[in-house]
Design a protein around this motif. Structure first.
Motif, mmCIF file in Angstrom:
data_model
loop_
_atom_site.group_PDB
_atom_site.id
_atom_site.type_symbol
_atom_site.label_atom_id
_atom_site.label_comp_id
_atom_site.label_asym_id
_atom_site.label_seq_id
_atom_site.Cartn_x
_atom_site.Cartn_y
_atom_site.Cartn_z
ATOM 1 N N LEU A 1 -6.230 -5.204 -9.523
ATOM 2 C CA LEU A 1 -5.067 -4.522 -8.966
ATOM 3 C C LEU A 1 -3.781 -4.943 -9.650
ATOM 4 N N HIS B 1 -9.425 1.896 -3.173
ATOM 5 C CA HIS B 1 -9.016 2.103 -4.557
ATOM 6 C C HIS B 1 -9.252 0.843 -5.387
ATOM 7 N N GLY B 2 -8.873 -0.314 -4.840
ATOM 8 C CA GLY B 2 -9.068 -1.564 -5.556
ATOM 9 C C GLY B 2 -10.523 -1.851 -5.835
ATOM 10 N N ALA C 1 0.815 -1.211 0.000
ATOM 11 C CA ALA C 1 0.000 0.000 0.000
ATOM 12 C C ALA C 1 0.848 1.261 0.000
ATOM 13 N N SER D 1 -4.163 8.310 -2.887
ATOM 14 C CA SER D 1 -5.137 9.407 -2.911
ATOM 15 C C SER D 1 -4.452 10.763 -2.889
ATOM 16 N N PRO E 1 2.363 7.338 -8.886
ATOM 17 C CA PRO E 1 1.498 6.176 -8.667
ATOM 18 C C PRO E 1 2.302 4.885 -8.683
ATOM 19 N N ASP F 1 -3.210 -2.653 -12.453
ATOM 20 C CA ASP F 1 -3.459 -1.240 -12.188
ATOM 21 C C ASP F 1 -2.147 -0.475 -12.031
ATOM 22 N N THR G 1 -2.414 3.127 -11.255
ATOM 23 C CA THR G 1 -2.938 4.460 -10.955
ATOM 24 C C THR G 1 -2.994 4.789 -9.472
ATOM 25 N N TYR G 2 -2.596 3.864 -8.594
ATOM 26 C CA TYR G 2 -2.753 4.130 -7.168
ATOM 27 C C TYR G 2 -1.670 5.078 -6.668
ATOM 28 N N ASP G 3 -2.070 6.251 -6.183
ATOM 29 C CA ASP G 3 -1.121 7.254 -5.704
ATOM 30 C C ASP G 3 -1.383 7.666 -4.258
ATOM 31 N N ASP H 1 -6.929 2.640 2.319
ATOM 32 C CA ASP H 1 -7.033 3.472 1.120
ATOM 33 C C ASP H 1 -6.840 2.628 -0.135
ATOM 34 N N LEU H 2 -5.870 1.711 -0.107
ATOM 35 C CA LEU H 2 -5.659 0.833 -1.254
ATOM 36 C C LEU H 2 -6.842 -0.106 -1.442
#
Length: 413
Positions: free
Chosen positions: A360, A342-343, A162, A369, A375, A363, A365-367, A338-339
């Motif tokens: 995931l 997002h997932g 994460a 938030s 990311p 993916d 794009t996870y930054d 948060d992850l």
């Protein structure tokens, strides 16, 4: 002090410490259910949190991870997130501050609690990684990766960090550049006698060498929990070390700093891998002792005053932390939740565990938030760039270091 360029980059974005000896991982187990206590249209998801609730690490972790998880979920509902209608149930499992305990905790969450996902805030989670990637491979596992298991970095499995996780054998120049920037000429440090802590110190030493610093006193066997800093202080003084890196728990780092000051040993700078957070500010003696100490942070600190940091700070205040700065375990819980959110948004709020894992794994794009500089691309084993923020304790505030908020770059080796 001279400034650092953005091409400089430091060692780990978080301290990866293993605080107990390895235990057996051959106990009986079984995989999770296909729905994992949620998803698949149920709109009710059970989350399992693995963290030390007993043993020597409990004082640092305790219920902080769960608090961080619940803070993120509450903020998400308040913001009206895409999956805000999903009902979440959070259950804890104690890893007892050791690898065998982490395995037992993971097995209970999968087999008895039938959780949709496991959130790990545990430096001992390596004791459970073989189980969760084989018998429980259908259960998403999200965590801070502080146990340094290689499975966190490997693509196409069910374990997702994460927070950005660099290769533990990688060397980045930021620590060395930072030490040179504060006027250091000879780098020293101390680590616990465990691979993660020792590896962080070795990487910092190589980083300092690349920046043109000499190597001074390096102690790779500082006892966990020890307050006997006399030999360390003497070694630093005798070696001519004038800048220090401490990849150890902050209580131990603070004992070293206090010992140096009591013996009138002056340094150009001290960089601690842990300590940024409300826990330090809540202790007047610690605040006094830690003046001028710098800290590395793997996410945008709340002092940056961005929309993302204010969201985090307000959620932390809502949990009763006046400063709005979360301690490490609470931060870990926040990012793990948060992850998860997002997932779910990527896979669908009613996604099954298999759909969540598949989504995931592709993916990029996870930054966090908005709290990470870049990311995370979960299809890659190593991220193309690593970034760190540096802050220094001045008075009762953490002050971001100019031109190092963040500092980013690529590995040296």
């Amino acid at each position: 002090m001279r400034t650092m360029t953005r091409t400089a980059i430091g060692a780990s974005c978080a301290l990866l410490l293993t605080l107990a000896a390895c235990g057996s991982d051959d106990e009986e187990g079984g995989g999770g259910s296909s729905s994992g206590g949620g998803g698949g249209g149920s709109q009710s998801i059970k989350i399992g949190v693995v963290t030390p609730l007993s043993g020597p690490s409990a004082a640092t972790y305790g219920d902080e991870a769960r608090t961080g998880v619940e803070a993120r979920l509450a903020a998400y509902v308040e913001d009206g997130g895409e999956c805000a209608d999903v009902e979440f149930e959070v259950v804890e499992a104690d890893d007892a501050s050791n690898p065998a305990g982490a395995l037992t905790a993971a097995q209970r969450l999968v087999q008895q609690e039938e959780v949709f996902a496991i959130l790990s805030t545990s430096s001992s989670f390596f004791g459970a990684t073989q189980y969760v990637t084989t018998q429980a491979a259908d259960v998403p596992v999200l965590g801070d990766a502080s146990d340094q298991s290689p499975e966190w970095r490997r693509p196409d499995n069910n374990m997702f960090p994460a927070q950005p996780v660099p290769d533990p054998e990688a060397v980045y120049p930021l620590v060395g550049e930072y030490m040179a920037a504060v006027g250091g000429t000879t780098m020293g440090g101390a680590s616990f006698p465990v691979p993660a802590s020792q590896g962080a110190l070795e990487a910092a030493s190589q980083s300092a060498e690349a920046a043109g610093l000499e190597t001074g006193y390096l102690n790779t066997n500082f006892p966990i929990g020890s307050t006997d800093v006399g030999p360390v202080v003497l070694g630093i003084e005798d070696s001519g070390t004038d800048v220090l890196y401490l990849p150890i728990t902050f209580d131990s780092a603070l004992a070293v700093v206090e010992g140096l000051r009591q013996n009138d040993v002056e340094l150009a700078g001290v960089l601690a891998a842990t300590g940024y957070g409300n826990g330090l500010l809540d202790s007047p003696p610690a605040v006094e002792a830690a003046q001028g100490v710098s800290f590395s942070v793997g996410y945008s600190p709340v002092e940056m005053n961005t929309e993302a940091t204010e969201r985090l700070a307000q959620a932390v205040r809502d949990q009763g932390v006046e400063s709005g700065i979360p301690a490490y375990a609470m931060t870990s819980g926040w990012f793990n939740a948060d992850l998860l959110l997002h997932g779910l948004e990527v896979a669908g709020c009613d996604a099954t565990q298999a759909e969540f894992i598949e989504a995931l794994n592709t993916d990029a794009t996870y930054d966090g938030s908005g709290l990470f500089a870049n990311p995370i691309d979960y299809s890659l084993e190593d991220q193309p760039e690593l970034c760190l923020w540096f802050v220094t304790l001045e008075g009762e505030e953490f002050v971001p270091v100019e031109n190092a908020a963040p500092a980013c770059g690529e590995r040296l080796n």
